[in-house]
Design a protein around this motif. Structure first.
Motif, PDB file in Angstrom:
ATOM      1  N   ALA A 156       0.862  -1.182   0.000  1.00  0.00           N
ATOM      2  CA  ALA A 156       0.000   0.000   0.000  1.00  0.00           C
ATOM      3  C   ALA A 156       0.896   1.229   0.000  1.00  0.00           C
ATOM      4  CB  ALA A 156      -0.918   0.002   1.208  1.00  0.00           C
ATOM      5  N   THR A 157       0.337   2.366  -0.405  1.00  0.00           N
ATOM      6  CA  THR A 157       1.086   3.625  -0.438  1.00  0.00           C
ATOM      7  C   THR A 157       0.573   4.533   0.668  1.00  0.00           C
ATOM      8  OG1 THR A 157       1.341   3.424  -2.846  1.00  0.00           O
ATOM      9  CG2 THR A 157       1.774   5.576  -1.858  1.00  0.00           C
ATOM     10  N   TYR A 158       1.501   5.080   1.455  1.00  0.00           N
ATOM     11  CA  TYR A 158       1.155   5.890   2.628  1.00  0.00           C
ATOM     12  C   TYR A 158       1.688   7.313   2.459  1.00  0.00           C
ATOM     13  CZ  TYR A 158       0.366   1.301   4.769  1.00  0.00           C
ATOM     14  OH  TYR A 158      -0.078   0.028   5.052  1.00  0.00           O
ATOM     15  N   ASP A 159       0.824   8.277   2.713  1.00  0.00           N
ATOM     16  CA  ASP A 159       1.202   9.691   2.650  1.00  0.00           C
ATOM     17  C   ASP A 159       2.102  10.052   3.826  1.00  0.00           C
ATOM     18  OD1 ASP A 159       1.161  12.518   2.282  1.00  0.00           O
ATOM     19  OD2 ASP A 159      -0.557  12.661   3.648  1.00  0.00           O
ATOM     20  N   LEU A 160       3.190  10.753   3.551  1.00  0.00           N
ATOM     21  CA  LEU A 160       4.109  11.200   4.598  1.00  0.00           C
ATOM     22  C   LEU A 160       4.172  12.718   4.711  1.00  0.00           C
ATOM     23  CD1 LEU A 160       7.110   8.746   4.070  1.00  0.00           C
ATOM     24  CD2 LEU A 160       5.193   8.543   5.666  1.00  0.00           C
ATOM     25  N   GLY A 161       3.267  13.418   4.061  1.00  0.00           N
ATOM     26  CA  GLY A 161       3.276  14.869   4.116  1.00  0.00           C
ATOM     27  C   GLY A 161       4.197  15.483   3.071  1.00  0.00           C
ATOM     28  N   LEU A 162       5.481  15.169   3.148  1.00  0.00           N
ATOM     29  CA  LEU A 162       6.452  15.679   2.174  1.00  0.00           C
ATOM     30  C   LEU A 162       6.740  14.672   1.080  1.00  0.00           C
ATOM     31  CD1 LEU A 162       8.985  17.426   4.581  1.00  0.00           C
ATOM     32  CD2 LEU A 162       7.165  18.465   3.231  1.00  0.00           C
ATOM     33  N   GLY A 163       6.006  13.609   1.043  1.00  0.00           N
ATOM     34  CA  GLY A 163       6.196  12.562   0.050  1.00  0.00           C
ATOM     35  C   GLY A 163       5.308  11.383   0.403  1.00  0.00           C
ATOM     36  N   SER A 164       5.678  10.221  -0.070  1.00  0.00           N
ATOM     37  CA  SER A 164       4.912   9.013   0.244  1.00  0.00           C
ATOM     38  C   SER A 164       5.860   7.824   0.249  1.00  0.00           C
ATOM     39  CB  SER A 164       3.791   8.795  -0.773  1.00  0.00           C
ATOM     40  OG  SER A 164       4.322   8.582  -2.080  1.00  0.00           O
ATOM     41  N   ILE A 165       5.375   6.700   0.789  1.00  0.00           N
ATOM     42  CA  ILE A 165       6.194   5.501   0.875  1.00  0.00           C
ATOM     43  C   ILE A 165       5.305   4.284   0.670  1.00  0.00           C
ATOM     44  CG2 ILE A 165       5.910   5.314   3.391  1.00  0.00           C
ATOM     45  CD1 ILE A 165       8.780   4.252   3.525  1.00  0.00           C
ATOM     46  N   GLU A 166       5.852   3.266   0.035  1.00  0.00           N
ATOM     47  CA  GLU A 166       5.150   1.995  -0.087  1.00  0.00           C
ATOM     48  C   GLU A 166       5.602   1.055   1.018  1.00  0.00           C
ATOM     49  OE1 GLU A 166       5.264   0.033  -3.826  1.00  0.00           O
ATOM     50  OE2 GLU A 166       4.381   1.704  -4.941  1.00  0.00           O
ATOM     51  N   ARG A 167       4.642   0.380   1.628  1.00  0.00           N
ATOM     52  CA  ARG A 167       4.949  -0.595   2.670  1.00  0.00           C
ATOM     53  C   ARG A 167       4.163  -1.872   2.394  1.00  0.00           C
ATOM     54  NH1 ARG A 167       3.869   3.999   6.388  1.00  0.00           N
ATOM     55  NH2 ARG A 167       5.832   4.821   7.200  1.00  0.00           N
ATOM     56  N   GLY A 168       4.711  -2.991   2.844  1.00  0.00           N
ATOM     57  CA  GLY A 168       4.058  -4.272   2.639  1.00  0.00           C
ATOM     58  C   GLY A 168       3.118  -4.633   3.777  1.00  0.00           C
ATOM     59  N   ASN A 169       2.728  -5.906   3.805  1.00  0.00           N
ATOM     60  CA  ASN A 169       1.839  -6.402   4.850  1.00  0.00           C
ATOM     61  C   ASN A 169       2.539  -6.394   6.209  1.00  0.00           C
ATOM     62  OD1 ASN A 169      -0.050  -6.869   2.841  1.00  0.00           O
ATOM     63  ND2 ASN A 169       0.402  -9.045   2.673  1.00  0.00           N
ATOM     64  N   ASN A 170       1.757  -6.545   7.252  1.00  0.00           N
ATOM     65  CA  ASN A 170       2.286  -6.556   8.608  1.00  0.00           C
ATOM     66  C   ASN A 170       3.388  -7.594   8.776  1.00  0.00           C
ATOM     67  OD1 ASN A 170       0.290  -4.693   9.158  1.00  0.00           O
ATOM     68  ND2 ASN A 170      -0.982  -6.089  10.347  1.00  0.00           N
ATOM     69  N   THR A 171       4.424  -7.213   9.518  1.00  0.00           N
ATOM     70  CA  THR A 171       5.465  -8.152   9.920  1.00  0.00           C
ATOM     71  C   THR A 171       5.556  -8.120  11.445  1.00  0.00           C
ATOM     72  OG1 THR A 171       7.286  -6.547   9.918  1.00  0.00           O
ATOM     73  CG2 THR A 171       6.738  -7.591   7.802  1.00  0.00           C
ATOM     74  N   THR A 172       6.409  -8.927  12.004  1.00  0.00           N
ATOM     75  CA  THR A 172       6.530  -8.982  13.465  1.00  0.00           C
ATOM     76  C   THR A 172       7.075  -7.676  14.045  1.00  0.00           C
ATOM     77  OG1 THR A 172       8.711 -10.008  13.244  1.00  0.00           O
ATOM     78  CG2 THR A 172       6.822 -11.475  13.512  1.00  0.00           C
ATOM     79  N   THR A 173       7.771  -6.890  13.245  1.00  0.00           N
ATOM     80  CA  THR A 173       8.366  -5.646  13.740  1.00  0.00           C
ATOM     81  C   THR A 173       7.776  -4.392  13.106  1.00  0.00           C
ATOM     82  OG1 THR A 173      10.149  -5.830  12.118  1.00  0.00           O
ATOM     83  CG2 THR A 173      10.551  -6.745  14.317  1.00  0.00           C
ATOM     84  N   ALA A 174       7.001  -4.521  12.052  1.00  0.00           N
ATOM     85  CA  ALA A 174       6.386  -3.373  11.381  1.00  0.00           C
ATOM     86  C   ALA A 174       4.927  -3.703  11.096  1.00  0.00           C
ATOM     87  CB  ALA A 174       7.124  -3.037  10.090  1.00  0.00           C
ATOM     88  N   TYR A 175       4.064  -3.343  12.041  1.00  0.00           N
ATOM     89  CA  TYR A 175       2.652  -3.704  11.912  1.00  0.00           C
ATOM     90  C   TYR A 175       1.719  -2.548  12.278  1.00  0.00           C
ATOM     91  CZ  TYR A 175       3.473  -4.367  16.889  1.00  0.00           C
ATOM     92  OH  TYR A 175       3.857  -4.172  18.189  1.00  0.00           O
ATOM     93  N   GLU A 176       2.223  -1.491  12.839  1.00  0.00           N
ATOM     94  CA  GLU A 176       1.449  -0.272  13.085  1.00  0.00           C
ATOM     95  C   GLU A 176       2.310   0.869  12.578  1.00  0.00           C
ATOM     96  OE1 GLU A 176      -1.932   1.978  14.679  1.00  0.00           O
ATOM     97  OE2 GLU A 176      -1.604  -0.132  14.186  1.00  0.00           O
ATOM     98  N   VAL A 177       1.929   1.444  11.433  1.00  0.00           N
ATOM     99  CA  VAL A 177       2.812   2.376  10.735  1.00  0.00           C
ATOM    100  C   VAL A 177       2.128   3.733  10.580  1.00  0.00           C
ATOM    101  CG1 VAL A 177       3.969   0.506   9.517  1.00  0.00           C
ATOM    102  CG2 VAL A 177       1.987   1.603   8.454  1.00  0.00           C
ATOM    103  N   TYR A 178       2.937   4.721  10.304  1.00  0.00           N
ATOM    104  CA  TYR A 178       2.480   6.102  10.233  1.00  0.00           C
ATOM    105  C   TYR A 178       2.055   6.465   8.812  1.00  0.00           C
ATOM    106  CZ  TYR A 178       2.890  11.165   9.741  1.00  0.00           C
ATOM    107  OH  TYR A 178       2.645  12.463   9.432  1.00  0.00           O
ATOM    108  N   ALA A 179       1.002   7.270   8.716  1.00  0.00           N
ATOM    109  CA  ALA A 179       0.656   7.979   7.481  1.00  0.00           C
ATOM    110  C   ALA A 179      -0.069   9.251   7.870  1.00  0.00           C
ATOM    111  CB  ALA A 179      -0.205   7.131   6.559  1.00  0.00           C
ATOM    112  N   HIS A 180      -0.070  10.209   6.967  1.00  0.00           N
ATOM    113  CA  HIS A 180      -0.637  11.510   7.312  1.00  0.00           C
ATOM    114  C   HIS A 180      -2.088  11.608   6.869  1.00  0.00           C
ATOM    115  CE1 HIS A 180      -0.208  16.186   7.238  1.00  0.00           C
ATOM    116  NE2 HIS A 180      -0.616  15.749   8.416  1.00  0.00           N
ATOM    117  N   GLN A 181      -2.376  12.116   5.667  1.00  0.00           N
ATOM    118  CA  GLN A 181      -3.758  12.401   5.281  1.00  0.00           C
ATOM    119  C   GLN A 181      -4.405  11.317   4.423  1.00  0.00           C
ATOM    120  OE1 GLN A 181      -3.038  16.465   3.676  1.00  0.00           O
ATOM    121  NE2 GLN A 181      -4.454  17.148   5.255  1.00  0.00           N
ATOM    122  N   TRP A 182      -3.629  10.394   3.868  1.00  0.00           N
ATOM    123  CA  TRP A 182      -4.254   9.374   3.021  1.00  0.00           C
ATOM    124  C   TRP A 182      -3.384   8.120   2.929  1.00  0.00           C
ATOM    125  CZ3 TRP A 182      -1.209   7.991  -1.123  1.00  0.00           C
ATOM    126  CH2 TRP A 182      -0.273   8.930  -1.563  1.00  0.00           C
TER     127      TRP A 182
END
Length: 260
Positions: A156-182
């Motif tokens: 999925a693509t997550y808004d970071l305010g000054l750009g965006s980032i693609e992240r995959g499905n939940n992992t054991t260490t990355a499962y609650e992630v930040y995004a701004h407006q969309w």
């Protein structure tokens, strides 16, 4: 049923169960962008709800003993959320040419929920707004909004305010992630997708290739450390999230424009 130019909403007025069909292309009317959703109000996962777009995730075992104010445990969001189904009341508020509006009221324990679902014509015809009023009194609980989509993509693509980032499905260490407006989930063949907009919530997770979830309220169970944080988020809240379907690949400037 409530119908706009790009979507239809089917609602069981007794249970709050709903189906939301959204299509960015006429060819997808047989499918819709959304899978069946349970509960027009989010599934109180004492956490979140599968109220697709409504409340679907209520997680009622939300222990966080080390850093409770901000740490959500993966063991919490890996459980099956509860649905919010008590004292369901639905009211048609508007049925005009330019806007249709439905209010869904529900209760879980001492927590009460009102969700105003608004569909439009004209320049806003491609979006559905979900304005929420919540009197949150559920301790040791986490509330999320779940969006189970007929869109398949590991990223999925997550808004970071000054750009965006693609992240995959939940992992054991990355499962609650930040995004701004969309946040956007576009099918891997770039044929269509769905952008979720929001006005004040910034935590997300993605349990599988078809689902994104937005964290709404977090009242953790505590023990010894920061015990007072077991009352955080209790009280009255208002917030809005919106759905916008699109044909083709994600156009990031358009997502930014719609989220402003």
């Amino acid at each position: 049923m409530c119908e706009g130019r790009f979507h239809k909403l089917y609602l069981d007025v007794q249970s709050g169960m709903s189906y939301l069909l959204l299509w960015p292309l006429p060819l997808r009317k047989d499918l819709g962008v959304f899978k069946k959703v349970q509960g027009l109000f989010l599934k109180l996962l004492v956490l979140f709800t599968k109220l697709l777009v409504l409340f679907k995730g209520l997680y009622t075992d939300n222990k966080s003993y080390v850093w409770p104010a901000w740490e959500i445990k993966k063991t919490t969001i890996d459980t099956i959320p509860q649905s919010i189904t008590d004292d369901v009341k639905t009211t048609v508020l508007e049925n005009g040419i330019l806007r249709k509006s439905i209010c869904v009221e529900k209760r879980y324990g001492k927590s009460t929920f009102k969700q105003y679902i608004r569909m439009y014509e004209g320049s806003r015809a491609d979006r559905i707004d979900f304005y929420n009023e919540v009197d949150w009194q559920s301790t040791n609980s986490l509330l999320k909004a779940e969006f189970p989509l007929n869109v398949t993509n590991q990223n999925a693509t997550y808004d970071l305010g000054l750009g965006s980032i693609e992240r995959g499905n939940n992992t054991t260490t990355a499962y609650e992630v930040y995004a701004h407006q969309w946040t956007d989930l576009t099918d891997r063949d770039n044929s269509y997708g769905v952008t979720v907009l929001n006005d004040c919530k910034y935590g997300w997770d993605k349990p599988d290739d078809n689902t994104i979830r937005l964290t709404l309220l977090n009242t953790p169970g505590t023990n010894k450390r920061y015990i007072y944080q077991n009352k955080q988020d209790l009280g009255y809240h208002t917030f809005t999230y919106s759905l916008v379907g699109h044909s083709g690949k994600l156009e990031k400037p358009e997502a930014v424009r719609k989220s402003d």
